[in-house]
Design an enzyme around this catalytic site. Structure first.
Site, short mmCIF file in Angstrom:
data_model
loop_
_atom_site.label_atom_id
_atom_site.label_comp_id
_atom_site.label_asym_id
_atom_site.label_seq_id
_atom_site.Cartn_x
_atom_site.Cartn_y
_atom_site.Cartn_z
N SER A 9 -7.43 -2.33 9.74
CA SER A 9 -7.75 -3.54 8.97
C SER A 9 -9.15 -4.01 9.37
CB SER A 9 -6.74 -4.64 9.32
OG SER A 9 -7.17 -5.90 8.83
N TYR A 34 -2.62 -9.79 16.07
CA TYR A 34 -2.67 -8.90 14.90
C TYR A 34 -3.97 -8.08 14.93
CZ TYR A 34 -3.00 -7.06 10.21
OH TYR A 34 -3.15 -6.20 9.15
N VAL A 80 10.12 1.97 12.46
CA VAL A 80 9.13 2.71 13.27
C VAL A 80 9.07 2.23 14.72
CG1 VAL A 80 7.65 3.41 11.34
CG2 VAL A 80 7.19 1.25 12.54
N PHE A 139 0.83 -1.21 0.00
CA PHE A 139 0.00 0.00 0.00
C PHE A 139 0.87 1.26 0.00
CE2 PHE A 139 -3.34 -2.30 2.92
CZ PHE A 139 -3.58 -3.22 1.93
N ASN A 167 1.13 3.66 7.78
CA ASN A 167 0.82 2.45 7.03
C ASN A 167 1.72 1.27 7.42
OD1 ASN A 167 0.09 0.84 4.45
ND2 ASN A 167 2.29 1.22 4.20
P1 NDP Z 1 3.51 -5.13 2.82
O1 NDP Z 1 4.18 -6.24 3.59
O2 NDP Z 1 3.47 -5.21 1.34
O3 NDP Z 1 4.16 -3.73 3.25
C1 NDP Z 1 4.40 -3.44 4.60
C2 NDP Z 1 5.29 -2.21 4.71
O4 NDP Z 1 5.52 -1.95 6.10
C3 NDP Z 1 6.63 -2.41 4.06
O5 NDP Z 1 6.99 -1.25 3.35
C4 NDP Z 1 7.57 -2.62 5.24
O6 NDP Z 1 8.85 -2.10 4.91
C5 NDP Z 1 6.91 -1.73 6.29
N1 NDP Z 1 7.33 -2.07 7.63
C6 NDP Z 1 7.11 -3.23 8.31
N2 NDP Z 1 7.70 -3.19 9.51
C7 NDP Z 1 8.30 -1.97 9.60
C8 NDP Z 1 9.09 -1.33 10.60
N3 NDP Z 1 9.37 -1.93 11.77
N4 NDP Z 1 9.56 -0.08 10.37
C9 NDP Z 1 9.28 0.53 9.20
N5 NDP Z 1 8.55 -0.02 8.21
C10 NDP Z 1 8.07 -1.26 8.42
O7 NDP Z 1 2.03 -5.07 3.42
P2 NDP Z 1 0.77 -4.14 3.05
O8 NDP Z 1 1.13 -3.08 2.12
O9 NDP Z 1 -0.33 -5.06 2.71
O10 NDP Z 1 0.46 -3.57 4.49
C11 NDP Z 1 0.46 -2.19 4.79
C12 NDP Z 1 -0.43 -1.98 6.00
O11 NDP Z 1 -1.75 -2.39 5.69
C13 NDP Z 1 -0.03 -2.79 7.23
O12 NDP Z 1 -0.24 -1.99 8.38
C14 NDP Z 1 -1.01 -3.96 7.22
O13 NDP Z 1 -1.23 -4.47 8.50
C15 NDP Z 1 -2.23 -3.29 6.66
N6 NDP Z 1 -3.24 -4.13 6.03
C16 NDP Z 1 -2.92 -5.03 5.04
C17 NDP Z 1 -3.91 -5.78 4.45
C18 NDP Z 1 -3.63 -6.80 3.42
O14 NDP Z 1 -4.45 -7.73 3.24
N7 NDP Z 1 -2.53 -6.71 2.67
C19 NDP Z 1 -5.32 -5.59 4.81
C20 NDP Z 1 -5.54 -4.64 5.86
C21 NDP Z 1 -4.54 -3.93 6.42
P3 NDP Z 1 10.25 -2.74 5.37
O15 NDP Z 1 10.07 -4.20 5.44
O16 NDP Z 1 11.18 -2.29 4.27
O17 NDP Z 1 10.55 -2.09 6.67
C1 8X3 Z 2 -5.01 -7.90 6.71
C2 8X3 Z 2 -6.32 -8.54 6.41
O1 8X3 Z 2 -7.82 -10.53 6.97
O2 8X3 Z 2 -5.46 -10.96 6.56
O3 8X3 Z 2 -5.14 -6.99 7.72
O4 8X3 Z 2 -6.15 -9.93 8.60
S1 8X3 Z 2 -6.42 -10.06 7.17
#
Ligand code: NDP
Ligand code: 8X3
Length: 251
Positions: free
Chosen positions: A138, A151, A59, A15, A85
């Site tokens: 989420s 989570y 973060v 995202f 995010n």
């Molecule tokens: P991705 O795994 O594709 O991206 C996650 C991002 O978070 C990466 O850029 C990663 O970067 C960063 N990140 C993780 N840990 C850290 C950290 N400690 N410090 C800094 N950056 C961090 O997942 P999504 O894009 O799907 O997820 C984005 C958000 O959306 C999350 O909060 C997730 O929980 C939420 N979400 C996702 C859903 C899904 O089904 N995909 C649905 C609902 C919510 P790096 O590893 O380089 O640090």
């Molecule tokens: C990510 C969506 O359903 O995998 O937050 O928890 S789910």
């Protein structure tokens, strides 16, 4: 200067990266953060004519967040939009089998990371009486599922924190929006299953999941509402996802 200054956490994938592309494409100034530097550099190279500042950080480290925000180049200092995010799920085991390290990593990233970024960026927004915090929660924060234990708990925090922020900010022009996406195909499941690509692919098999671009467009839409409109909470799911019935144990 035209455009907004947008600070995106977790911009190296999913995202966050899709949002970076969308906002860069329309000329906004970007601060892109994540732990991995290479994808951030690659994004910066995609937009050579744009103002894109990359800020590698974890973060979970409050001092790194504070220092990163305080030492932003002057053109990036007045943040208009913070997209909280960065986040992850680790594991899908029932609570009694889950790894404590995984729980701690989710709490530290999904809860504390959002707290730190908000706490260090919000004072500037309040001082300028202008800004928007977009928190990525989420459906897992609103609806339970087996193995969602910590989570889902961290995402429930994000949802309620967003609402409570609005209470504190009433009387200012600082907006807060909580977005609650359902199943979206990104690196999310690969991270959850610790690199097991096959298991990750099964999550989306035979479905048309949400995409990272869908979420980026949603973020842009809430940001683009007129300044007097605060979208509080926005939940979205793939057409191939819905709720299940209550589970019943029969002996
Ligand atoms: P991705 O795994 O594709 O991206 C996650 C991002 O978070 C990466 O850029 C990663 O970067 C960063 N990140 C993780 N840990 C850290 C950290 N400690 N410090 C800094 N950056 C961090 O997942 P999504 O894009 O799907 O997820 C984005 C958000 O959306 C999350 O909060 C997730 O929980 C939420 N979400 C996702 C859903 C899904 O089904 N995909 C649905 C609902 C919510 P790096 O590893 O380089 O640090
Ligand atoms: C990510 C969506 O359903 O995998 O937050 O928890 S789910």
């Amino acid at each position: 200067m035209n455009g907004k200054t947008i600070f995106i956490t977790g911009a190296s994938a999913g995202f966050g990266a899709a949002s970076a592309r969308l906002f860069a494409g329309r000329g906004d100034r970007l601060v892109l953060t994540a732990r991995r530097v290479e994808p951030l550099l690659a994004l910066q190279k995609e937009f050579p004519d744009n103002a894109v500042h990359i800020l590698p950080l974890d973060v979970r480290e409050p001092e790194a967040v504070r220092r990163g925000v305080e030492t932003l180049p002057v053109d990036f200092r007045d943040i208009d939009v913070l997209v909280n995010n960065a986040g992850l799920a680790l594991g899908l085991e029932p609570a009694q089998d889950a790894r404590l390290e995984d729980w701690e990593a989710m709490v530290d990233t999904n809860i504390k990371g959002v707290m730190y970024c908000t706490r260090f960026i919000l004072p500037g927004m309040v001082a300028r009486n202008s800004g928007h915090i977009v928190n990525i929660s989420s459906t897992a924060g609103a609806w339970p599922y087996p193995g969602g234990n910590v989570y889902g708990g961290t995402k429930a925090f994000v949802t309620q924190f967003s609402r409570n922020l609005r209470c504190d900010l009433l009387g200012t022009r600082v907006r807060v929006t909580c977005i609650q996406p359902g199943m979206a195909e990104t690196e999310f499941s690969t991270v959850r299953f610790k690199g097991d690509e096959e298991k990750a692919a099964q999550v989306y098999a035979g479905t048309e999941p949400l995409t990272a671009e869908d979420i980026a467009e949603t973020i842009a839409w809430v940001v683009d509402r007129p300044g007097h409109v605060n979208v509080n909470t926005l939940e979205l799911m793939s057409i191939d996802q819905a709720w299940g019935p209550f589970a019943i144990n029969r002996s």
